[in-house]
Each structure stands twice: as structure tokens, then as C-alpha cells.
Scaffold this active site. Structure first.
Site, short mmCIF file in Angstrom:
data_model
loop_
_atom_site.label_atom_id
_atom_site.label_comp_id
_atom_site.label_asym_id
_atom_site.label_seq_id
_atom_site.Cartn_x
_atom_site.Cartn_y
_atom_site.Cartn_z
N ALA A 188 3.21 6.27 5.05
CA ALA A 188 2.47 6.05 6.29
C ALA A 188 2.85 7.07 7.36
O ALA A 188 1.98 7.72 7.94
CB ALA A 188 2.72 4.63 6.79
N PHE A 196 0.86 -1.20 0.00
CA PHE A 196 0.00 0.00 0.00
C PHE A 196 0.89 1.24 0.00
O PHE A 196 1.77 1.37 0.86
CB PHE A 196 -0.88 0.03 1.25
CG PHE A 196 -1.80 -1.15 1.39
CD1 PHE A 196 -1.32 -2.36 1.87
CD2 PHE A 196 -3.14 -1.05 1.07
CE1 PHE A 196 -2.16 -3.46 2.01
CE2 PHE A 196 -3.99 -2.14 1.20
CZ PHE A 196 -3.50 -3.35 1.67
N LEU A 211 2.66 -1.55 4.43
CA LEU A 211 2.41 -0.13 4.18
C LEU A 211 3.74 0.54 3.88
O LEU A 211 4.73 0.33 4.60
CB LEU A 211 1.79 0.54 5.41
CG LEU A 211 0.53 -0.08 6.02
CD1 LEU A 211 0.10 0.72 7.26
CD2 LEU A 211 -0.60 -0.13 5.00
N CYS A 212 3.78 1.36 2.83
CA CYS A 212 4.98 2.14 2.52
C CYS A 212 5.29 3.04 3.72
O CYS A 212 4.46 3.85 4.13
CB CYS A 212 4.76 2.99 1.27
SG CYS A 212 6.03 4.23 1.03
N ILE A 213 6.48 2.89 4.27
CA ILE A 213 6.79 3.57 5.53
C ILE A 213 6.79 5.10 5.36
O ILE A 213 6.30 5.82 6.22
CB ILE A 213 8.12 3.05 6.12
CG1 ILE A 213 8.34 3.58 7.53
CG2 ILE A 213 9.31 3.37 5.23
CD1 ILE A 213 9.43 2.84 8.30
#
Lengths: 94, 132
Positions: free
Chosen positions: A46, A3, A41-43
């Protein structure tokens, strides 16, 4: 499943669906549990949107983690690595 | 466990042709920045990357963007750094330029214009396509 951008909001532990709708985050969690699907999740996306896991919450001196435990944070390298080893890459949204 | 790790590293060494399609204006959302971040990550992972700018994405290639005026960091420096990672050609859809009264000479970087008719074959020549 990776994501990024606004898609990371999917991983919020605090999102509440209206009473007559199903909780999407619960459905993702169930999918992950049943099929062993990684939910990443793309850090960067996010953290920018205030979605943190335990270690990011500590790093940014925030009171608590707020991503659903079925999700993890990781870098874009994960997306590239997954693209490189997958026969198909399917994107939704943009 | 050890076998899994070996297999993973072998699979990771595959080199794929990955196309990033940039279709949004540079600062209305963070998608333009996200595409460049993916491009840099892809370069670090030694993948064969291409960039295609179309629709409002062509605005990303205009030089001298003063993004500081709206509290953003300009994407221009990152775009200009891409040739260091062997990403030295920006593909642009010609119709998108025409619709916005832009010409290739106004764009920064080494630009290759593709017509709409050329797009399907161009996209098809890649293994993976990621949209931004």
C-alpha cells in the site's frame, strides 16, 4: 480479506467508478459492516503505491490519509497468521 | 475478552504447510519480491513453507542478476538467505525450464525438479496455497 500487490488499490478512498457502475470500495465497506469482515491492506504494497492511513501519512510527511476508513493497513504476518488459523485460503488474481 | 485472546494465541500456534507458487519474472512486477516477503514472514511465524517456481517464475532463480541496472534491488540475496530459515529447497516445474532452454545446473540454490504429472500431488500435500 487480505489485499496485497495491486489488490491494495481496492482500498483507495478516492477511486471513483464510472456513473453507470457500482463503487467497489462502497460494496467492500458494506460487506465489512454487515458481516464484520476485516479488510486489511498489505502495508508494504500500500505505502509503495501511495495508499496511506493516518499514521503512515504522518510518518511520511504526506498531507492526508487516503485509504477508505473501512480498510486498515497491516503487515504480511497478518496473512500468515490468517492462513495458519483458517481451514481454507482462497486467492484471486494470480 | 480475555478468553478471546487465549483462543487466538492457541489458534496462532498451529503450524500449517503453506505453498507459495511463484509464476512471474523477477522484476516486471513486484510479485517476486512479495512472495519472498511472505516467505520471510511465514518463517518468522514458524510455518512450514515450500516454494514452487513455474512459468516465468523460473527466471527468478538465475544467478548474478544485476537488477541495479534497472533501478531495482536484486532478489538474489533474499533467495540465498532463505536456507537460514529452514527454507532450503526450491521446487521447480521441469517443463517451464525446458520451454525456456534452462537447465537445473544454471539455477541457484538447492533445486528439486517436479514434472507436470507430479504437481497435483505436490500441491495437494499442502494446507494452503498462495499464488504470486
Amino acid at each position: 480479506m487480505f489485499f496485497y500487490h495491486d489488490g491494495v488499490l481496492t482500498g483507495s478512498a478516492y477511486a471513483r467508478a464510472p456513473q453507470d457502475e457500482e463503487s467497489k470500495v462502497q460494496r467492500w465497506a458494506a460487506l465489512s459492516e454487515q458481516h464484520g469482515t476485516d479488510l486489511v491492506l498489505c502495508i508494504a504494497s500500500a505505502v509503495k503505491r501511495g495508499l496511506l492511513d493516518d499514521s503512515e501519512a504522518t510518518r511520511h510527511a504526506s498531507p492526508a490519509a487516503n485509504i477508505h476508513p473501512a480498510f486498515t493497513l497491516s503487515g504480511l504476518g497478518q496473512l500468515i497468521d490468517a492462513s495458519a488459523v483458517s481451514d481454507r485460503l482462497v486467492t484471486f488474481g494470480n | 475478552m480475555a478468553n478471546d485472546q487465549i483462543q487466538t494465541s492457541q489458534r496462532s500456534s498451529e503450524r500449517k504447510k503453506i505453498l507459495l507458487i511463484c509464476r512471474q519474472a523477477p522484476y516486471g512486477s513486484t510479485l517476486a519480491r512479495a512472495a519472498l516477503d511472505v516467505a520471510l514472514a511465514g518463517a518468522a511465524f514458524e510455518q512450514d513453507l515450500s516454494l514452487l517456481f513455474m512459468d516465468d517464475g523460473v527466471w527468478q532463480l538465475l544467478p548474478q542478476q544485476r537488477a541495479g541496472a534497472i533501478g531495482h534491488k536484486s532478489i538474489e540475496a533474499t533467495l540465498q538467505s532463505l536456507p537460514l530459515y529452514d527454507l532450503d529447497t526450491f521446487h521447480v516445474e521441469g517443463e517451464s525450464l525446458q520451454q525456456r532452454s534452462l537447465e537445473t545446473g544454471q539455477l541457484s540454490g538447492n533445486v528439486v525438479v517436479l514434472t507436470q504429472e507430479e504437481l497435483p500431488a505436490f500441491i495437494d500435500s499442502h494446507d494452503q496455497v498462495i499464488g504470486f
